[in-house]
Scaffold this motif. Structure first.
Motif, PDB file in Angstrom:
ATOM      1  N   SER A 165       0.816  -1.217   0.000  1.00 18.77           N
ATOM      2  CA  SER A 165       0.000   0.000   0.000  1.00 18.77           C
ATOM      3  C   SER A 165       0.851   1.270   0.000  1.00 18.77           C
ATOM      4  O   SER A 165       0.314   2.374  -0.061  1.00 18.77           O
ATOM      5  CB  SER A 165      -0.962   0.006   1.189  1.00 18.77           C
ATOM      6  OG  SER A 165      -0.259   0.139   2.408  1.00 18.77           O
ATOM      7  N   VAL A 166       2.166   1.107   0.075  1.00 15.76           N
ATOM      8  CA  VAL A 166       3.072   2.256   0.049  1.00 15.76           C
ATOM      9  C   VAL A 166       4.159   2.021  -1.007  1.00 15.76           C
ATOM     10  O   VAL A 166       4.456   0.873  -1.340  1.00 15.76           O
ATOM     11  CB  VAL A 166       3.726   2.503   1.426  1.00 15.76           C
ATOM     12  CG1 VAL A 166       2.688   2.887   2.460  1.00 15.76           C
ATOM     13  CG2 VAL A 166       4.520   1.298   1.889  1.00 15.76           C
ATOM     14  N   PRO A 167       4.761   3.084  -1.521  1.00 15.28           N
ATOM     15  CA  PRO A 167       5.861   2.917  -2.480  1.00 15.28           C
ATOM     16  C   PRO A 167       7.011   2.135  -1.834  1.00 15.28           C
ATOM     17  O   PRO A 167       7.084   2.022  -0.604  1.00 15.28           O
ATOM     18  CB  PRO A 167       6.279   4.356  -2.794  1.00 15.28           C
ATOM     19  CG  PRO A 167       5.069   5.178  -2.506  1.00 15.28           C
ATOM     20  CD  PRO A 167       4.407   4.497  -1.339  1.00 15.28           C
ATOM     21  N   PRO A 168       7.916   1.593  -2.644  1.00 12.52           N
ATOM     22  CA  PRO A 168       9.023   0.810  -2.097  1.00 12.52           C
ATOM     23  C   PRO A 168       9.769   1.569  -0.998  1.00 12.52           C
ATOM     24  O   PRO A 168      10.098   2.743  -1.152  1.00 12.52           O
ATOM     25  CB  PRO A 168       9.928   0.578  -3.310  1.00 12.52           C
ATOM     26  CG  PRO A 168       9.011   0.671  -4.483  1.00 12.52           C
ATOM     27  CD  PRO A 168       7.980   1.691  -4.101  1.00 12.52           C
ATOM     28  N   GLN A 169      10.025   0.865   0.095  1.00 11.89           N
ATOM     29  CA  GLN A 169      10.723   1.447   1.233  1.00 11.89           C
ATOM     30  C   GLN A 169      12.183   1.001   1.214  1.00 11.89           C
ATOM     31  O   GLN A 169      12.495  -0.151   0.873  1.00 11.89           O
ATOM     32  CB  GLN A 169      10.073   0.992   2.544  1.00 11.89           C
ATOM     33  CG  GLN A 169       8.595   1.336   2.645  1.00 11.89           C
ATOM     34  CD  GLN A 169       8.356   2.828   2.651  1.00 11.89           C
ATOM     35  OE1 GLN A 169       8.786   3.523   3.577  1.00 11.89           O
ATOM     36  NE2 GLN A 169       7.691   3.335   1.631  1.00 11.89           N
TER      37      GLN A 169
END
Length: 87
Positions: free
Chosen positions: A36-40
Motif C-alpha cells: 500500500s506504500v511505495p518501495p521502502q
C-alpha cells in the motif's frame, strides 16, 4: 519494530542476519512488503542483502486490500518494487 531504540533494532538485525546465514536447514525466507506504500529503503536493503548472501527468499506483498487515498495504487507500488529489484 519502528518504536524501539536504535540499539534494539541493531541487535535484532544482527541476530536475524546471523540466523539466516548460519541456519543449514533454512529453506526460504518470506520477505513481507507493504504494497500500500511505495518501495521502502528498508525492504530494498533486506532483499538486496538476502540476494547478496545467497539466502533463498520469496517476496510476499501484503495489504493488497488497503489502498492509500492520495498515493499510487498497490499494483503500481508492486511494479515499482520489482523494477527497483531488477536494476
Amino acid at each position: 519494530f519502528a518504536k524501539v531504540s536504535k540499539d534494539s533494532k541493531q541487535q535484532w538485525l544482527t541476530f536475524t542476519k546471523d540466523y539466516f546465514i548460519q541456519r543449514d536447514n533454512l529453506v526460504s525466507v518470506l520477505l513481507l512488503v507493504d504494497s500500500s506504500v511505495p518501495p521502502q529503503d528498508v525492504d530494498i536493503e533486506c532483499a538486496d542483502w538476502l540476494a547478496e548472501c545467497e539466502v533463498p527468499f520469496c517476496l510476499v506483498f501484503t495489504k493488497l486490500d488497503n489502498k492509500k487515498k492520495d498515493g499510487p495504487s498497490n499494483s503500481d507500488n508492486i511494479r515499482a518494487f520489482k523494477r527497483t529489484m531488477a536494476a
